[in-house]
Design an enzyme around this catalytic site. Structure first.
Site, mmCIF file in Angstrom:
data_model
loop_
_atom_site.group_PDB
_atom_site.id
_atom_site.type_symbol
_atom_site.label_atom_id
_atom_site.label_comp_id
_atom_site.label_asym_id
_atom_site.label_seq_id
_atom_site.Cartn_x
_atom_site.Cartn_y
_atom_site.Cartn_z
ATOM 1 N N SER A 25 0.828 -1.220 0.000
ATOM 2 C CA SER A 25 0.000 0.000 0.000
ATOM 3 C C SER A 25 0.860 1.268 0.000
ATOM 4 O O SER A 25 0.561 2.227 -0.716
ATOM 5 C CB SER A 25 -0.976 0.001 1.179
ATOM 6 N N HIS B 127 -2.088 -8.823 2.019
ATOM 7 C CA HIS B 127 -1.775 -7.558 2.704
ATOM 8 C C HIS B 127 -2.939 -7.240 3.652
ATOM 9 O O HIS B 127 -3.291 -8.054 4.500
ATOM 10 C CB HIS B 127 -1.517 -6.492 1.624
ATOM 11 N N HIS C 148 5.442 -12.723 7.509
ATOM 12 C CA HIS C 148 5.692 -11.347 7.071
ATOM 13 C C HIS C 148 6.891 -11.323 6.127
ATOM 14 O O HIS C 148 7.805 -12.141 6.265
ATOM 15 C CB HIS C 148 5.973 -10.431 8.271
ATOM 16 N N ARG D 145 2.716 -4.760 16.778
ATOM 17 C CA ARG D 145 1.329 -4.302 16.616
ATOM 18 C C ARG D 145 0.369 -5.396 17.093
ATOM 19 O O ARG D 145 -0.705 -5.107 17.614
ATOM 20 C CB ARG D 145 1.054 -3.944 15.139
ATOM 21 N N ASP E 269 -2.569 -8.390 11.610
ATOM 22 C CA ASP E 269 -3.927 -8.806 11.245
ATOM 23 C C ASP E 269 -4.424 -10.008 12.048
ATOM 24 O O ASP E 269 -5.620 -10.298 12.034
ATOM 25 C CB ASP E 269 -3.976 -9.134 9.743
HETATM 26 N N1 CMX Z 1 0.815 -19.846 6.030
HETATM 27 C C1 CMX Z 1 1.243 -20.782 5.144
HETATM 28 N N2 CMX Z 1 2.321 -20.619 4.358
HETATM 29 C C2 CMX Z 1 3.014 -19.492 4.490
HETATM 30 C C3 CMX Z 1 2.665 -18.479 5.421
HETATM 31 C C4 CMX Z 1 1.500 -18.696 6.188
HETATM 32 N N3 CMX Z 1 1.047 -17.784 7.055
HETATM 33 N N4 CMX Z 1 3.552 -17.473 5.322
HETATM 34 C C5 CMX Z 1 4.429 -17.813 4.361
HETATM 35 N N5 CMX Z 1 4.102 -19.036 3.855
HETATM 36 C C6 CMX Z 1 4.740 -19.738 2.733
HETATM 37 C C7 CMX Z 1 4.636 -18.886 1.472
HETATM 38 O O1 CMX Z 1 3.355 -19.009 0.885
HETATM 39 C C8 CMX Z 1 5.766 -19.432 0.639
HETATM 40 O O2 CMX Z 1 5.338 -20.675 0.112
HETATM 41 P P1 CMX Z 1 5.739 -21.130 -1.406
HETATM 42 O O3 CMX Z 1 7.241 -21.148 -1.433
HETATM 43 O O4 CMX Z 1 5.112 -22.479 -1.546
HETATM 44 O O5 CMX Z 1 5.172 -20.101 -2.327
HETATM 45 C C9 CMX Z 1 6.838 -19.744 1.703
HETATM 46 O O6 CMX Z 1 6.128 -19.874 2.955
HETATM 47 C C10 CMX Z 1 7.884 -18.655 1.843
HETATM 48 O O7 CMX Z 1 7.230 -17.427 2.099
HETATM 49 P P2 CMX Z 1 7.939 -16.300 3.006
HETATM 50 O O8 CMX Z 1 9.210 -15.909 2.317
HETATM 51 O O9 CMX Z 1 8.019 -16.763 4.407
HETATM 52 O O10 CMX Z 1 6.861 -15.127 2.986
HETATM 53 P P3 CMX Z 1 6.678 -13.968 1.895
HETATM 54 O O11 CMX Z 1 7.604 -12.845 2.232
HETATM 55 O O12 CMX Z 1 6.730 -14.506 0.512
HETATM 56 O O13 CMX Z 1 5.174 -13.537 2.174
HETATM 57 C C11 CMX Z 1 3.294 -13.016 3.520
HETATM 58 C C12 CMX Z 1 4.798 -12.815 3.312
HETATM 59 C C13 CMX Z 1 2.812 -12.061 4.588
HETATM 60 C C14 CMX Z 1 2.573 -12.692 2.205
HETATM 61 C C15 CMX Z 1 3.041 -14.487 3.910
HETATM 62 O O14 CMX Z 1 3.658 -14.746 5.151
HETATM 63 C C16 CMX Z 1 1.556 -14.839 4.001
HETATM 64 O O15 CMX Z 1 0.974 -15.210 2.973
HETATM 65 N N6 CMX Z 1 0.924 -14.717 5.215
HETATM 66 C C17 CMX Z 1 -0.509 -14.914 5.374
HETATM 67 C C18 CMX Z 1 -1.269 -13.693 4.881
HETATM 68 C C19 CMX Z 1 -1.114 -12.529 5.833
HETATM 69 O O16 CMX Z 1 -1.263 -12.665 7.041
HETATM 70 N N7 CMX Z 1 -0.831 -11.355 5.277
HETATM 71 C C20 CMX Z 1 -0.798 -10.075 6.085
HETATM 72 C C21 CMX Z 1 0.617 -9.508 6.241
HETATM 73 C C22 CMX Z 1 0.570 -8.206 7.030
HETATM 74 C C23 CMX Z 1 -0.077 -7.099 6.238
HETATM 75 O O17 CMX Z 1 0.466 -6.713 5.204
HETATM 76 O O18 CMX Z 1 -1.158 -6.636 6.637
#
Ligand code: CMX
Length: 441
Positions: free
Chosen positions: A241, A271, A318, A327, A373
């Site tokens: 964002s 996000h 994250h 937070r 979140d």
């Molecule tokens: N549950 C399951 N798998 C997860 C996970 C979770 N909460 N967090 C990361 N992973 C997985 C990823 O999907 C990725 O899998 P693949 O290699 O199969 O694609 C792997 O672990 C590596 O990811 P990462 O490097 O740890 O995380 P990223 O930096 O790529 O992504 C985020 C970060 C937040 C998108 C991810 O942790 C996620 O999808 N979390 C759940 C959604 C969420 O809570 N988002 C809110 C974030 C805060 C905000 O912006 O408001």
């Protein structure tokens, strides 16, 4: 359509497999200063932006102009008898770089009160949308409707000098900030309370008035809104964002256009939309298990099922943080202070015990800890706001403070059009085969 789609699928399958192999074998090779893995995998770890308002540390979490969340909760002015900071004070801090006095904060509150009138055409546009429309779609549409008020775009059309950009951005930003609570509350009342709109209270602070217009007059809910609006406001510049607002603003799109673009990014489930996903996921767990207080083992099975279905556990992980998000902790403290026995909050705290070891055991998740979140929805449900599709709108109202303060600084510093270089996989393959030189080598 059919042939095109099939041909695309075939091409995409080949390309994905090929890129996986390239990264496995050559991911560490550098184009300029940057590895191939970083280029293909979301630019993680590349420092390429200036954001003055806040700085994120992977271990410690966010600091706003050097102040952590616990410090802000202690140092920023509050309403008389209140314990949570007034977000107007955080806006002042992000913009000026100094902790404001009570008078400074009152000044910001006064300005926002004075500028808060939302023109009628905005409500008409919201009213014309189907009631089933997602609240974030209504919200962003409302922001776009407000853009008719942009002094930046009017002044630009009249030939504004570069040195005045920041001032027009400042004026637009304050007016937009002032009007967002009214817009958000109007959407909430229209969608969930038969359009029974609540008139603003011109004497209240920005978040107190938001709570009032939403229809929640409990003083603790108002305190929750002040805390919520403070902690969601900013998370340095690289998140979707903030980065989008900055990027679109760099084309000299006015603050309304830039902020609306950023909020379309906030509306993504990885996000800001994760706040609705968390509560949806917990409600579905309760329904499936037939209990509003699941055990450790029941939660564990539910988490494992979520993962086995190829879904993420919302509210966990994250892109930068590698510890529990402060937070999350601030909200947990609020919950333990005011609603210790609340079953949904207790479930959220139990999920905190269950999820990290499971995510850690997958061996690929870089941060198994909860983010902002994971907690926010449970506090809102406690006060009766169960309409989880609305939660990201609250996040968006708060995020306006950070991204708009940054946008004002962007124009004051004369930051240029953002335009990084990209490559094609075809060129990467040629480069790896020694057939071509890539830019930056
Ligand atoms: N549950 C399951 N798998 C997860 C996970 C979770 N909460 N967090 C990361 N992973 C997985 C990823 O999907 C990725 O899998 P693949 O290699 O199969 O694609 C792997 O672990 C590596 O990811 P990462 O490097 O740890 O995380 P990223 O930096 O790529 O992504 C985020 C970060 C937040 C998108 C991810 O942790 C996620 O999808 N979390 C759940 C959604 C969420 O809570 N988002 C809110 C974030 C805060 C905000 O912006 O408001």
């Amino acid at each position: 359509m059919g042939i095109l789609k099939e041909r695309f699928r075939a091409k995409a399958d080949i390309a994905s497999a090929e890129i996986k192999t390239i990264l496995k074998e050559h991911g560490g090779k550098k184009i300029g200063e940057v590895t191939l893995s970083q280029i293909y995998q979301g630019m993680r770890g590349i420092t390429g932006l200036v954001t003055e308002t806040s700085l994120l540390d992977a271990q410690e979490g966010i600091r706003f102009r050097g102040y952590s969340i616990p410090e802000l909760r202690e140092k920023l002015p509050k309403v008389p008898g209140g314990t949570e900071p007034l977000p107007e004070g955080l806006f002042y801090l992000m913009l000026i770089g100094e902790i404001p006095t009570e008078e400074d904060v009152q000044h910001v509150t006064d300005v926002l009160q004075r500028k808060s009138h939302v023109p009628n055409h905005v409500f008409k546009i919201i009213d014309s949308m189907p009631i089933a429309t997602h609240p974030m779609t209504m919200f962003v549409t409302g922001v776009m409707a407000l853009q008719t008020e942009s002094s930046f775009s009017k002044r630009y059309a009249q030939g504004m000098s570069k040195k005045d950009y920041w001032e027009a951005t400042f004026d637009d930003s304050l007016i937009l900030l002032a009007r967002l609570p009214r817009l958000a509350a109007y959407i909430y009342r229209r969608k969930y309370h038969n359009g029974e709109d609540i008139t603003p209270d011109g004497m209240m602070d920005w978040s107190g008035n938001l709570a009032h217009m939403l229809g929640f007059n409990d003083d603790k809910f108002k305190e929750l809104m002040r805390l919520y609006m403070t902690i969601h406001a900013d998370h340095e510049g690289g998140n979707v964002s903030a980065h989008t607002t900055h990027l679109v603003g760099s084309a000299l799109s006015d603050p309304y256009l830039a902020y609306a673009a950023g909020m379309n990014g906030l509306a993504g489930p990885l996000h800001g939309l994760a706040n609705q996903e968390v509560i949806k996921w917990i409600f579905e767990m309760q329904e499936k298990l037939g209990t509003d207080l699941p055990t450790h083992d029941q939660i564990e099975n539910y988490v494992r099922q979520t993962l086995s279905e190829g879904k993420v556990v919302p509210g966990y992980g994250h892109a930068v943080l590698r510890q529990t998000d402060p937070r999350y902790t601030a909200q947990m403290e609020f919950g333990k202070k005011y609603m210790r026995e609340d079953k949904l909050c207790r479930t959220v705290w139990k999920i905190y015990e269950v999820v990290p070891p499971i995510l850690e055991s997958l061996g690929k998740v870089k941060n198994p800890w909860p983010n902002v979140d994971a907690h926010s929805g449970a506090l809102l449900v406690h006060f009766g706001m169960k309409e989880y599709e609305f939660y990201t709108v609250l996040f968006a109202v708060s995020r306006a403070m950070g991204v708009l303060a940054s946008l004002i600084w962007d124009r004051a510093l004369g930051l240029p059009l953002e335009r990084p270089k990209s490559v094609t996989t075809e060129q990467v393959k040629k480069w790896l085969n020694g057939e071509d030189e890539i830019w930056g080598e």
